[in-house]
Write a protein that holds these residues in place. Structure first.
Motif, PDB file in Angstrom:
ATOM      1  N   ARG A  90      19.337 -11.705  35.674  1.00 46.50           N
ATOM      2  CA  ARG A  90      19.766 -13.080  35.408  1.00 46.50           C
ATOM      3  C   ARG A  90      18.721 -13.764  34.527  1.00 46.50           C
ATOM      4  O   ARG A  90      17.529 -13.782  34.857  1.00 46.50           O
ATOM      5  CB  ARG A  90      19.939 -13.866  36.707  1.00 46.50           C
ATOM      6  CG  ARG A  90      21.065 -13.347  37.595  1.00 46.50           C
ATOM      7  CD  ARG A  90      21.171 -14.122  38.896  1.00 46.50           C
ATOM      8  NE  ARG A  90      19.968 -13.982  39.705  1.00 46.50           N
ATOM      9  CZ  ARG A  90      19.680 -12.932  40.471  1.00 46.50           C
ATOM     10  NH1 ARG A  90      20.528 -11.909  40.531  1.00 46.50           N
ATOM     11  NH2 ARG A  90      18.565 -12.900  41.183  1.00 46.50           N
ATOM     12  N   ILE A  91      19.222 -14.301  33.411  1.00 48.40           N
ATOM     13  CA  ILE A  91      18.365 -15.035  32.483  1.00 48.40           C
ATOM     14  C   ILE A  91      18.865 -16.471  32.454  1.00 48.40           C
ATOM     15  O   ILE A  91      20.032 -16.727  32.124  1.00 48.40           O
ATOM     16  CB  ILE A  91      18.415 -14.426  31.073  1.00 48.40           C
ATOM     17  CG1 ILE A  91      18.023 -12.937  31.126  1.00 48.40           C
ATOM     18  CG2 ILE A  91      17.504 -15.183  30.119  1.00 48.40           C
ATOM     19  CD1 ILE A  91      18.236 -12.206  29.813  1.00 48.40           C
ATOM     20  N   TYR A  92      17.996 -17.415  32.791  1.00 47.03           N
ATOM     21  CA  TYR A  92      18.404 -18.816  32.889  1.00 47.03           C
ATOM     22  C   TYR A  92      18.112 -19.560  31.584  1.00 47.03           C
ATOM     23  O   TYR A  92      17.370 -19.080  30.717  1.00 47.03           O
ATOM     24  CB  TYR A  92      17.688 -19.489  34.055  1.00 47.03           C
ATOM     25  CG  TYR A  92      18.170 -19.009  35.404  1.00 47.03           C
ATOM     26  CD1 TYR A  92      19.168 -19.683  36.088  1.00 47.03           C
ATOM     27  CD2 TYR A  92      17.646 -17.846  35.976  1.00 47.03           C
ATOM     28  CE1 TYR A  92      19.632 -19.234  37.322  1.00 47.03           C
ATOM     29  CE2 TYR A  92      18.105 -17.378  37.206  1.00 47.03           C
ATOM     30  CZ  TYR A  92      19.094 -18.080  37.876  1.00 47.03           C
ATOM     31  OH  TYR A  92      19.547 -17.631  39.084  1.00 47.03           O
ATOM     32  N   SER A  93      18.734 -20.726  31.467  1.00 46.72           N
ATOM     33  CA  SER A  93      18.458 -21.584  30.326  1.00 46.72           C
ATOM     34  C   SER A  93      17.051 -22.153  30.462  1.00 46.72           C
ATOM     35  O   SER A  93      16.376 -22.010  31.490  1.00 46.72           O
ATOM     36  CB  SER A  93      19.476 -22.723  30.259  1.00 46.72           C
ATOM     37  OG  SER A  93      20.789 -22.226  30.115  1.00 46.72           O
ATOM     38  N   LEU A 106      22.130 -18.319  32.084  1.00 46.28           N
ATOM     39  CA  LEU A 106      22.596 -18.219  30.699  1.00 46.28           C
ATOM     40  C   LEU A 106      23.217 -16.842  30.455  1.00 46.28           C
ATOM     41  O   LEU A 106      24.266 -16.724  29.824  1.00 46.28           O
ATOM     42  CB  LEU A 106      21.416 -18.445  29.759  1.00 46.28           C
ATOM     43  CG  LEU A 106      21.686 -18.363  28.265  1.00 46.28           C
ATOM     44  CD1 LEU A 106      22.571 -19.517  27.822  1.00 46.28           C
ATOM     45  CD2 LEU A 106      20.388 -18.347  27.469  1.00 46.28           C
ATOM     46  N   ILE A 107      22.560 -15.807  30.968  1.00 45.89           N
ATOM     47  CA  ILE A 107      23.048 -14.430  30.815  1.00 45.89           C
ATOM     48  C   ILE A 107      22.958 -13.731  32.160  1.00 45.89           C
ATOM     49  O   ILE A 107      21.926 -13.793  32.837  1.00 45.89           O
ATOM     50  CB  ILE A 107      22.228 -13.652  29.763  1.00 45.89           C
ATOM     51  CG1 ILE A 107      22.338 -14.325  28.388  1.00 45.89           C
ATOM     52  CG2 ILE A 107      22.699 -12.206  29.671  1.00 45.89           C
ATOM     53  CD1 ILE A 107      21.467 -13.686  27.338  1.00 45.89           C
ATOM     54  N   MET A 136      28.323  -7.768  31.396  1.00 43.61           N
ATOM     55  CA  MET A 136      27.473  -8.899  31.006  1.00 43.61           C
ATOM     56  C   MET A 136      28.330 -10.152  30.802  1.00 43.61           C
ATOM     57  O   MET A 136      29.425 -10.100  30.264  1.00 43.61           O
ATOM     58  CB  MET A 136      26.716  -8.584  29.721  1.00 43.61           C
ATOM     59  CG  MET A 136      25.799  -9.716  29.265  1.00 43.61           C
ATOM     60  SD  MET A 136      24.794  -9.267  27.827  1.00 43.61           S
ATOM     61  CE  MET A 136      26.062  -9.259  26.550  1.00 43.61           C
ATOM     62  N   THR A 137      27.814 -11.294  31.256  1.00 46.41           N
ATOM     63  CA  THR A 137      28.435 -12.588  31.025  1.00 46.41           C
ATOM     64  C   THR A 137      27.410 -13.515  30.391  1.00 46.41           C
ATOM     65  O   THR A 137      26.299 -13.675  30.907  1.00 46.41           O
ATOM     66  CB  THR A 137      28.956 -13.210  32.331  1.00 46.41           C
ATOM     67  OG1 THR A 137      29.931 -12.330  32.917  1.00 46.41           O
ATOM     68  CG2 THR A 137      29.593 -14.560  32.076  1.00 46.41           C
ATOM     69  N   ILE A 138      27.790 -14.115  29.259  1.00 46.07           N
ATOM     70  CA  ILE A 138      26.925 -15.079  28.578  1.00 46.07           C
ATOM     71  C   ILE A 138      27.575 -16.450  28.716  1.00 46.07           C
ATOM     72  O   ILE A 138      28.732 -16.646  28.332  1.00 46.07           O
ATOM     73  CB  ILE A 138      26.747 -14.731  27.087  1.00 46.07           C
ATOM     74  CG1 ILE A 138      26.180 -13.317  26.944  1.00 46.07           C
ATOM     75  CG2 ILE A 138      25.851 -15.740  26.395  1.00 46.07           C
ATOM     76  CD1 ILE A 138      26.105 -12.849  25.501  1.00 46.07           C
ATOM     77  N   SER A 171      32.050  -7.258  28.403  1.00 40.68           N
ATOM     78  CA  SER A 171      31.286  -8.480  28.592  1.00 40.68           C
ATOM     79  C   SER A 171      32.172  -9.686  28.318  1.00 40.68           C
ATOM     80  O   SER A 171      33.278  -9.579  27.783  1.00 40.68           O
ATOM     81  CB  SER A 171      30.074  -8.501  27.666  1.00 40.68           C
ATOM     82  OG  SER A 171      30.474  -8.452  26.306  1.00 40.68           O
ATOM     83  N   THR A 172      31.679 -10.854  28.696  1.00 39.76           N
ATOM     84  CA  THR A 172      32.414 -12.104  28.537  1.00 39.76           C
ATOM     85  C   THR A 172      31.486 -13.163  27.966  1.00 39.76           C
ATOM     86  O   THR A 172      30.354 -13.318  28.429  1.00 39.76           O
ATOM     87  CB  THR A 172      32.977 -12.593  29.886  1.00 39.76           C
ATOM     88  OG1 THR A 172      33.797 -11.571  30.451  1.00 39.76           O
ATOM     89  CG2 THR A 172      33.812 -13.849  29.696  1.00 39.76           C
ATOM     90  N   LEU A 173      31.984 -13.875  26.965  1.00 41.74           N
ATOM     91  CA  LEU A 173      31.253 -15.004  26.398  1.00 41.74           C
ATOM     92  C   LEU A 173      31.971 -16.276  26.827  1.00 41.74           C
ATOM     93  O   LEU A 173      33.164 -16.449  26.569  1.00 41.74           O
ATOM     94  CB  LEU A 173      31.197 -14.906  24.876  1.00 41.74           C
ATOM     95  CG  LEU A 173      30.622 -16.118  24.121  1.00 41.74           C
ATOM     96  CD1 LEU A 173      29.160 -16.348  24.505  1.00 41.74           C
ATOM     97  CD2 LEU A 173      30.756 -15.929  22.623  1.00 41.74           C
TER      98      LEU A 173
END
Length: 573
Positions: A90-93, A106-107, A136-138, A171-173
């Motif tokens: 998990r990558i946060y804003s 964020l990701i 992956m979800t962005i 993945s999903t944007l």
């Protein structure tokens, strides 16, 4: 046997066998020790490499996105070098964006894996060939969720891992919006290949994504980035796309297979696109008559909410060329609204009738000029049932495909000119033209101020016409150059009708006769309309007011349309 020989004079093998077994025993023991040592060393290296590689991955991601990174699972094995697998990434804003309300990561990455040789562990930055990512979800938060005056809080660190290539599957944007009436825009990305993934540099990409409406695969390639961590929507994107075999029947009421190609350039929140579309079998469910449709468009797409602004569309339906401009707007939880201004400078009426009307051949052929406003509101109904149109039209060189109808028009013209003896079936077709205003709603067309001009006559009608051809109901007046008595070939009838001439001669015309056209498109009925179709005074006043509103010029004034004069028949000159 003192000399080492037995009773038969042979040397003994007993003394040589014992040392040989000891040699093999020591060799085996040594190999076992080496193997145990390698296992111990490998275990130590794996135990030490795991945290080292995990730290490098996390440090690289924190530096790239300037934000907090969490990783649930990370594992290293010695299969073919270092085989690394992980999940729950998990990558946060950035912190200020999270403070403003963007709490979701964020990701989010379901799983990832990559291989690297042992020697790369001792090199910084560490190079990795291919990273494989799945699930992956962005999520790109709306611009409003970032504190505008907050300073950028870059996390200190450096790039520890450089990937030559990243392969992403399924993945999903999701691009968020702060507008209450907008849904977040979602893109299903089936496959993405990223190359040259470096700090501060655009990434080359190849992507395959599934478009929902119309349903089909889009293949795109180009460059993305560099990634704008502070405002992801400002990240640059450019490329070319191909959209093949899109099934238009995924849009209710529309049919055909669309192919499109083009290019785009800009930022995620403002993408300028230029491309072409080809649909050889475009159709509407009101007629199910496939027609070739081709377009060239220029548009601006707001990727943050899915709104598309069509700056210019050059289209060709059959043999008719036209242009349009407008917007396709996303409404939260509802769908889309299509809002277009359409201009047909010189088209063929048959192309549009074949597309929209079930009866074949079309009941009328002519040239057409039209300016109209077209709107398709959201809803689950068929497009043709939702379609709304309002505008003005002009038809030139009209010819009716039904011979009986055309004969009646020709004979009306001859009688109106005062030539009743020539008014018989098979007479030469007369040139005619028509103009008026129309409003289309829920499959029914209301026509007002219909002005039909032909030699010797002017027909003014108002009425209703349904696209299924089952309703044809028009009422109005015919103004002729000849009087009633001049339109009759028989001498004694003409003499008797002279008494009626004063009652029908009105407003400068030889005769003004109320008429009606009813029935169906395939079998219209013509007749006199003495009071049956007459509107009430209040209804007429309302229609007159509406028509005056419809005729406002761009500067707000009422447009004046003087009625053309009628030719005077020879018998009255």
């Amino acid at each position: 046997m003192a000399d080492g020989k037995d009773d038969f004079g042979m040397h003994s093998n007993r003394t040589s066998a014992v040392p040989r077994k000891r040699v093999w025993w020591w060799i085996g023991a040594g190999l076992l020790v080496c193997l145990l040592t390698l296992l111990v060393v490998g275990e130590v290296m794996v135990r030490r490499a795991g945290p080292i590689l995990r730290g490098r991955v996390v440090e690289t991601l924190q530096t790239r996105f300037h934000s907090r990174v969490e990783l649930d699972y990370f594992d290293v094995s010695l299969l073919h070098g270092f085989a690394v697998t992980g999940s729950g990434l998990r990558i946060y804003s950035q912190d200020d964006v999270v403070t403003a309300g963007a709490n979701d990561p964020l990701i989010t990455v379901g799983q990832f894996e990559f291989h690297t040789p042992l020697r790369s562990l001792f090199v910084k930055p560490m190079h990795v060939g291919t990273v494989r990512v799945a699930g992956m979800t962005i999520r790109i938060p709306p611009r409003q969720e970032r504190v505008a005056d907050a300073p950028a809080r870059r996390r200190r660190g450096k790039i520890e891992v450089i990937a030559d290539e990243i392969l992403v599957e399924n993945s999903t944007l999701v691009i968020g919006t702060a507008k209450a009436n907008k849904d977040p825009k979602r893109f299903a990305l089936e496959r993405i290949r990223l190359r040259h993934v470096g700090e501060g540099e655009p990434m080359e990409y190849e992507a395959t994504l599934m478009n929902a409406f119309p349903r089909g695969q889009i293949h795109a390639s180009g460059a993305f980035g560099p990634w704008n961590a502070e405002q992801p929507g400002e990240s640059a994107v450019r490329g070319d796309y191909v959209f093949d075999h899109a099934e238009l029947n995924s849009i209710k009421g529309v049919g055909g297979t669309l192919s499109s190609a083009g290019s785009f350039n800009g930022r995620l929140n403002r993408i300028e696109a230029d491309g072409t579309t080809t649909t050889p079998d475009f159709s509407l469910d009101t007629a199910n008559h496939p027609m070739p449709l081709a377009t060239h468009y220029r548009a601006v797409i707001d990727g943050t909410n899915g709104d598309t602004y069509l700056q210019s569309v050059q289209a060709k339906l059959g043999g008719s060329e036209f242009t349009c401009a407008g917007a396709i707007l996303n409404v939260k939880g509802k769908g889309h609204i299509t809002d277009l201004d359409v201009d047909i400078p010189a088209g063929r009426l048959r192309d549009f009738l074949e597309l929209a009307v079930k009866t074949r051949p079309p009941f009328m052929q002519s040239g057409i000029s039209m300016k109209m406003h077209l709107r398709v509101p959201y809803g689950r109904e068929s497009v043709t049932k939702k379609l709304e149109m309002q505008g003005r039209f002009r038809l030139r060189q009209i010819r009716f495909t039904n011979p009986q109808v055309q004969d009646k028009v020709d004979m009306l013209s001859l009688r109106a000119q005062g030539n009743p003896k020539d008014a018989r079936p098979g007479a030469s077709d007369v040139p005619s033209q028509m103009s008026g205003s129309l409003v289309l709603s829920r499959g029914q067309m209301t026509v007002s101020q219909l002005n039909y001009l032909l030699p010797g006559a002017q027909v003014a009608l108002d009425g209703v016409y349904s696209l299924d051809g089952k309703t044809f109901d028009f009422h109005g007046k015919v103004r002729t150059a000849a009087t009633v008595s001049q339109m009759v070939a028989t001498g004694w009838k003409s003499f008797l009708l002279k008494l009626a001439d004063p009652f029908f001669s009105k407003h400068g015309a030889g005769a003004e006769i109320p008429v009606k056209i009813t029935g169906t498109e395939g079998a219209p009925k013509f007749g006199l309309d003495f009071g049956g179709g007459k509107k009430s005074e209040a209804a007429q006043e309302k229609d007159d007011l509406q028509s005056r509103r419809d005729e406002l010029t761009p500067d707000g004034r009422i447009a004046r349309h003087p009625s053309p004069g009628l030719p005077i028949p020879r018998s009255r000159r």
